[in-house]
Design an enzyme around this catalytic site. Structure first.
Site, PDB file in Angstrom:
ATOM      1  N   ASP A  48      -0.735   4.251  -7.873  1.00  0.00           N
ATOM      2  CA  ASP A  48       0.353   4.683  -7.010  1.00  0.00           C
ATOM      3  C   ASP A  48       1.654   4.608  -7.808  1.00  0.00           C
ATOM      4  OD1 ASP A  48       1.820   5.348  -4.825  1.00  0.00           O
ATOM      5  OD2 ASP A  48       1.381   3.560  -3.658  1.00  0.00           O
ATOM      6  N   ASP A  72       4.486   6.501  -7.625  1.00  0.00           N
ATOM      7  CA  ASP A  72       5.743   6.709  -6.881  1.00  0.00           C
ATOM      8  C   ASP A  72       6.795   7.459  -7.686  1.00  0.00           C
ATOM      9  OD1 ASP A  72       4.928   5.449  -4.502  1.00  0.00           O
ATOM     10  OD2 ASP A  72       5.362   3.478  -5.323  1.00  0.00           O
ATOM     11  N   ASP A  93      10.578   7.560  -1.150  1.00  0.00           N
ATOM     12  CA  ASP A  93       9.840   6.375  -1.587  1.00  0.00           C
ATOM     13  C   ASP A  93       9.417   6.612  -3.028  1.00  0.00           C
ATOM     14  OD1 ASP A  93       8.372   4.078  -1.817  1.00  0.00           O
ATOM     15  OD2 ASP A  93       6.724   4.737  -0.553  1.00  0.00           O
ATOM     16  N   HIS A 107      12.681  -2.605   3.932  1.00  0.00           N
ATOM     17  CA  HIS A 107      11.890  -3.751   4.369  1.00  0.00           C
ATOM     18  C   HIS A 107      12.867  -4.869   4.688  1.00  0.00           C
ATOM     19  CE1 HIS A 107       9.143  -1.698   1.463  1.00  0.00           C
ATOM     20  NE2 HIS A 107       8.198  -2.027   2.333  1.00  0.00           N
ATOM     21  N   ASP A 142      14.206  -6.675   1.714  1.00  0.00           N
ATOM     22  CA  ASP A 142      15.017  -5.883   0.790  1.00  0.00           C
ATOM     23  C   ASP A 142      16.503  -6.120   0.995  1.00  0.00           C
ATOM     24  OD1 ASP A 142      12.638  -4.668   0.024  1.00  0.00           O
ATOM     25  OD2 ASP A 142      12.971  -2.871   1.221  1.00  0.00           O
ATOM     26  N   ASP A 179       6.968   9.820   3.453  1.00  0.00           N
ATOM     27  CA  ASP A 179       7.518   9.175   2.262  1.00  0.00           C
ATOM     28  C   ASP A 179       7.265  10.106   1.096  1.00  0.00           C
ATOM     29  OD1 ASP A 179       8.348   6.980   3.631  1.00  0.00           O
ATOM     30  OD2 ASP A 179       7.129   5.528   2.538  1.00  0.00           O
TER      31      ASP A 179
END
Length: 438
Positions: A307, A309, A339, A101, A104, A296
């Site tokens: 979520d 991850d 991700d 991003h 980031d 991802d």
């Protein structure tokens, strides 16, 4: 800054018998599988946000990670340290691609002007580091969900001033992605949705979403960006209802706005399961509709609806999805972006390697199982037998453009058709998957 990965050697392939936790057992990047190197099939990427930005914070407590690159004399110095650590990690892990991003890769910015200036500095540095290491950009994206201005959405916000800020941020990040040679640009609609219909004009928000997505596609062509524009299907969280619920929903939206040939999907297994689907279902749907883009790769915790991850180590689940991906031709611009994040108690820098090594080995094992499945051809042969009737005279008549409902009904009556039942052979097929993984 303390050397973040001091003492950690580059990760090598050592084979299935290896007991070295810092070596690959299945991922041999140069091994040729189905006519291509394993690395070319998988196109693995590491993300900035979970791996280098996250300090372990969750809604119940502060971050427990004390990464070397989280400290510095100034925000700009911390951002430089983060970028340096990232490219050291990419090089030692041996992954060819990365994702980010905009926020980031640069220091926090108080204003949109400062964000644009800080991103420009970061892109200069990223361009140098990519040239130095050979690591390329799989995709970039603008973070349009963290800043308070986006609490009510980005491109669907009820306030045009907020949407204008979002469009500026997308323009800047798409330009940066283009300059860095990115293969894709992702629109992650973190807050494109609503919490309640009581204060939401649904049609207006969807119309605005379509209008501004068209604007983004037009800019892509104007600057000569050759990569794909991707939307990431996501059912809920942070909003109760997301406009990009799943792949089929995204396709319907794209079709409604004339974008079905311009925009593809970035599929995440964790989002698929939260939408009530399997990972393989989302890939099969994307392939059937012609909008497959990138992945991802992660997984959720089946004990909750969040979520989470996690690194996906479920080789059976990945194999079912990999089979759908590879038999449809595999990636063109896409890849497997990790991700995924280590758990909050995994505080050592080495834990970042363990997570990605396990994830890459799981992908590699699934790819090898897919090679076996396609070589045997039992699954596709069974499918061909199951649908063979549509090549018969009856099937051709039913599909002929001039055949009416009455014609079809009369045909069934005149021929005394009763629709004999044929086995779907599900258990037989599931055993084929098991054998390929044994």
């Amino acid at each position: 800054m303390t050397e973040p990965f001091e003492g950690i050697e580059p990760v090598r392939y050592e084979g299935p018998q290896s007991t070295n936790p810092m070596a690959f057992r299945h991922y041999d990047k140069d091994r040729v599988v189905l006519g291509k190197r394993m690395e070319e099939h998988l196109r693995p990427a590491v993300c900035f946000w979970h791996t280098f930005c996250w300090d372990g914070f969750d809604i119940f407590g502060g971050g427990p990670f004390s990464r070397a690159w989280h400290a510095g004399s100034s925000p700009a110095e911390i951002a430089r340290a983060r970028r340096a650590a990232a490219f050291e990690f990419f090089s030692k892990l041996g992954t060819p691609l990365h994702c980010f991003h905009d926020i980031d890769v640069c220091e926090p910015s108080d204003t949109p002007d400062a964000r644009a200036q800080n991103l420009a500095v970061a892109v200069d540095d990223l361009e140098h580091r990519q040239a130095e290491t050979g690591v390329r950009l799989l995709w970039g994206t603008a973070n349009l969900f963290s800043h308070p201005r986006y609490a009510a959405g980005e491109l669907t916000n009820p306030d045009p001033e907020v949407t204008a800020c979002a469009l500026r941020q997308v323009r800047d990040c798409l330009d940066a992605t283009h300059r860095l040679g990115g293969a894709n640009y992702v629109l992650w609609g973190g807050r494109e949705g609503y919490d309640t219909l009581l204060n939401t004009d649904l049609k207006t928000e969807l119309d605005h979403f379509g209008r501004f997505l068209n604007m983004i596609v037009e800019h892509k062509h104007r600057i000569g960006f050759k990569g794909k524009i991707l939307i990431e299907p996501k059912p809920h969280e942070p909003m109760y209802d997301q406009y990009d619920f799943d792949t089929a929903t995204v396709f319907g939206f794209l079709k409604n706005h004339g974008l079905e040939s311009e925009v593809h999907v970035n599929i995440e297994p964790n989002h698929a399961t939260l939408a009530g689907h399997s990972f393989a279902h989302e890939l099969a749907t994307a392939n059937a509709l012609g909008i497959m883009g990138s992945i991802d790769i992660n997984s959720g915790n089946y004990q909750n609806g969040w979520d989470t991850d996690q690194f996906n180590l479920d080789t059976r689940d990945i194999t079912l999805a990999m089979y759908e991906l590879i038999r449809a031709g595999g990636f063109d611009t896409g890849g497997f972006n990790f991700d995924a994040k280590v758990r909050r108690q995994s505080i050592d820098a080495a834990d970042l390697f363990h997570g990605h090594i396990g994830g890459l080995d799981a992908l590699a094992k699934a790819l090898l199982a897919t090679e076996t499945l396609l070589g045997q051809d039992e699954i596709s042969a069974n499918s061909a037998r199951r649908y063979a009737g549509w090549d018969s005279a009856l099937g051709k008549i039913l599909l002929a453009p001039g055949t009416s409902l009455g014609d079809a009904a009369d045909l069934a009556a005149n021929q005394g058709l009763d629709g004999r039942q044929v086995s779907g052979s599900q258990e037989y097929l599931e055993n084929i998957i098991k054998r390929a993984l044994d």
